[in-house]
Design an enzyme around this catalytic site. Sequence first.
Site, PDB file in Angstrom:
ATOM      1  N   PRO A 147       0.792  -1.217   0.000  1.00 57.60           N
ATOM      2  CA  PRO A 147       0.000   0.000   0.000  1.00 57.60           C
ATOM      3  C   PRO A 147       0.822   1.262   0.000  1.00 57.60           C
ATOM      4  O   PRO A 147       1.892   1.348   0.591  1.00 57.60           O
ATOM      5  CB  PRO A 147      -0.747  -0.098   1.324  1.00 57.60           C
ATOM      6  CG  PRO A 147       0.182  -0.850   2.208  1.00 57.60           C
ATOM      7  CD  PRO A 147       1.210  -1.523   1.374  1.00 57.60           C
ATOM      8  N   GLU A 148       0.274   2.261  -0.664  1.00 57.00           N
ATOM      9  CA  GLU A 148       0.793   3.616  -0.571  1.00 57.00           C
ATOM     10  C   GLU A 148      -0.245   4.412   0.220  1.00 57.00           C
ATOM     11  O   GLU A 148      -1.196   3.845   0.748  1.00 57.00           O
ATOM     12  CB  GLU A 148       1.032   4.177  -1.973  1.00 57.00           C
ATOM     13  CG  GLU A 148       1.914   3.247  -2.795  1.00 57.00           C
ATOM     14  CD  GLU A 148       2.122   3.661  -4.228  1.00 57.00           C
ATOM     15  OE1 GLU A 148       2.220   4.855  -4.497  1.00 57.00           O
ATOM     16  OE2 GLU A 148       2.198   2.773  -5.089  1.00 57.00           O
TER      17      GLU A 148
END
Length: 275
Positions: free
Chosen positions: A2-3
């Site tokens: 994830p960002e």
Amino acid sequence: MPEMPEVEIVKRGLISQIKGRKITNVEVRYQNLITGDVPQFIDIVTGTTIEDIGRRAKFLLIHLDNGYTIISHLRMEGKYRVSADPAMIDKHSHAIFTLDNGQKLIYNDVRKFGRMQLWKTADLANNKSIAKLGPEPLSDAFTFDAVKPRIMRHRKDIKTVLLDQSVMSGLGNIYVDEVLWNAKLHPETPANHLNDDDIRNIIKYSNEEMTMGIDAGGSTVRSYLDSTGHAGHMQDFLHAYDREGTPCDRCGTEIEKIKVGGRGTHFCPHCQVVK
DNA sequence: GCGCTTGTTGTCAT
DNA sequence: AATGACAACAAGCG
């Protein structure tokens, strides 16, 4: 995995699913998941109530009612899942928090890169990982005056600089490629060659891409799922990342994939030229 | 089967 | 101080 947008989606999911719940039991199956003493972690967390869930850049902050916060980073493949179904627990489930409504908060992580750490909530700003973070898109601190000098002091590739969370935080490999495509900047442009318009574009498109990512529920290119098990659909709107061999949405030239700073990097060789 | 890839970050040496 | 290499780990792909 994830960002920043994906972590934000996980945060929102957890708020609706576990905020206000009491943690009645903690099981840690992979000891290295916890930074610090594991028995102490279990002891301090067990019996607390989850007051709220916050986020700083890609760090999830699970605030407990005893003055402690679990700082949780998902790294590449970490996922939370809230469920009462025992089938959700498998060999990649490394921590299991039992809640007072019979559900469990399950932390899954195939590659075991993710980490959790307990920290006093009032002292979060002094945590080593948090303290070094640069300003993040969509925050008040994300201004031209703040961002410009942080970028311009580097001579590395702009791609590598934007991935450096101490310069600015929240962008990862997908969104950096998208921001640079939008800003028409070649990923290997030395950061200190940028002009003021380039900096303004980076700020503008970072804000835009983070907003789009959140609105789309995150990007699911390989494995990302939110805490209810749903994929995002930001991947349908990407212009560069994972698009090698397909025509650029602006000029039709084939998107190329190269390595920059050791990371797979996608760009349009016609629109994005080295300065 | 081997080698290379993968939404990340921290550490180490130079 | 800035930069680059490497480490943590597992699984999928050609």
